[in-house]
Motif scaffolding. Structure first.
Motif, short mmCIF file in Angstrom:
data_model
loop_
_atom_site.label_atom_id
_atom_site.label_comp_id
_atom_site.label_asym_id
_atom_site.label_seq_id
_atom_site.Cartn_x
_atom_site.Cartn_y
_atom_site.Cartn_z
N SER A 259 5.57 -4.05 -18.59
CA SER A 259 5.74 -3.63 -17.14
C SER A 259 6.75 -4.52 -16.66
N HIS B 223 0.09 -9.43 -17.17
CA HIS B 223 0.38 -8.01 -17.02
C HIS B 223 1.63 -7.49 -18.01
N LEU C 20 0.61 -6.64 -6.11
CA LEU C 20 -0.31 -7.83 -6.57
C LEU C 20 0.25 -8.73 -5.69
N TRP D 284 3.82 2.49 -7.77
CA TRP D 284 3.93 0.85 -7.93
C TRP D 284 2.56 0.29 -7.75
N GLU D 285 2.09 -0.91 -8.40
CA GLU D 285 0.85 -1.43 -8.15
C GLU D 285 1.25 -2.69 -7.46
N LEU E 189 5.48 -6.25 -6.76
CA LEU E 189 5.23 -4.65 -7.30
C LEU E 189 5.16 -4.61 -8.93
N LYS E 190 4.44 -3.96 -9.12
CA LYS E 190 4.28 -3.84 -10.70
C LYS E 190 4.50 -2.24 -11.03
N ARG E 191 5.21 -1.98 -12.07
CA ARG E 191 5.35 -0.64 -12.63
C ARG E 191 5.22 -0.68 -14.06
N ARG E 192 4.61 0.01 -14.69
CA ARG E 192 4.36 0.27 -16.27
C ARG E 192 5.90 0.93 -16.71
N ALA F 271 2.29 1.98 -3.38
CA ALA F 271 1.41 2.13 -4.25
C ALA F 271 1.09 3.68 -4.23
N THR F 272 1.84 4.50 -3.33
CA THR F 272 1.62 5.81 -3.40
C THR F 272 2.77 6.50 -4.20
N ASP G 14 1.02 -1.22 0.02
CA ASP G 14 0.00 -0.23 -0.08
C ASP G 14 0.83 1.31 0.09
#
Length: 123
Positions: free
Chosen positions: A74, A106, A47, A44-45, A64-67, A40-41, A37
């Protein structure tokens, strides 16, 4: 393989996920729900995968996912993950297979991990 299921954890799984992380010898704050969480700020997303053996948590992997800008791709990063009992190769195999499928969904081109391996394990 034993009766394993692995699924993407949702908000309703937070207590189970964090309970498993906190109770496992390889659990680490960087695999906690709160860390995802917080990240995410910063773009990063999070999962989160949960592996179950006969309805009991046996493994977890916070990714943690990043485009990648200006591409459809990603990257994945799993800080101090995965989390499972060190000798439980079935749980690890199930987590890696689920992560491989998630990466395809993803369009992740890489997964960086830095598992919690003690210095004494160096060969």
């Amino acid at each position: 393989m034993t009766d394993f299921t692995v699924r993407l954890a949702g908000p309703e799984d937070q207590e189970t996920y964090d309970g498993f992380i906190a109770g496992n010898i390889k659990g680490h704050f960087c695999q906690s729900w709160a860390w995802g969480d917080l990240k995410a700020t910063t773009g990063w997303e999070p999962l989160r995968l949960l592996a179950f053996r006969k309805d009991q948590p046996a493994g977890a992997l916070g990714v943690l996912k990043r485009r990648i800008p200006k591409t459809p791709f990603s990257i994945f990063y799993a800080p101090r993950g995965p989390v499972a009992d060190p000798g439980d190769t079935e749980a690890m195999d199930a987590l890696w297979e689920a992560c491989r499928k998630l990466a395809g969904t993803h369009r992740a081109i890489m997964l960086e991990i830095d598992p919690d391996i003690p210095e004494s394990n160096r060969e």
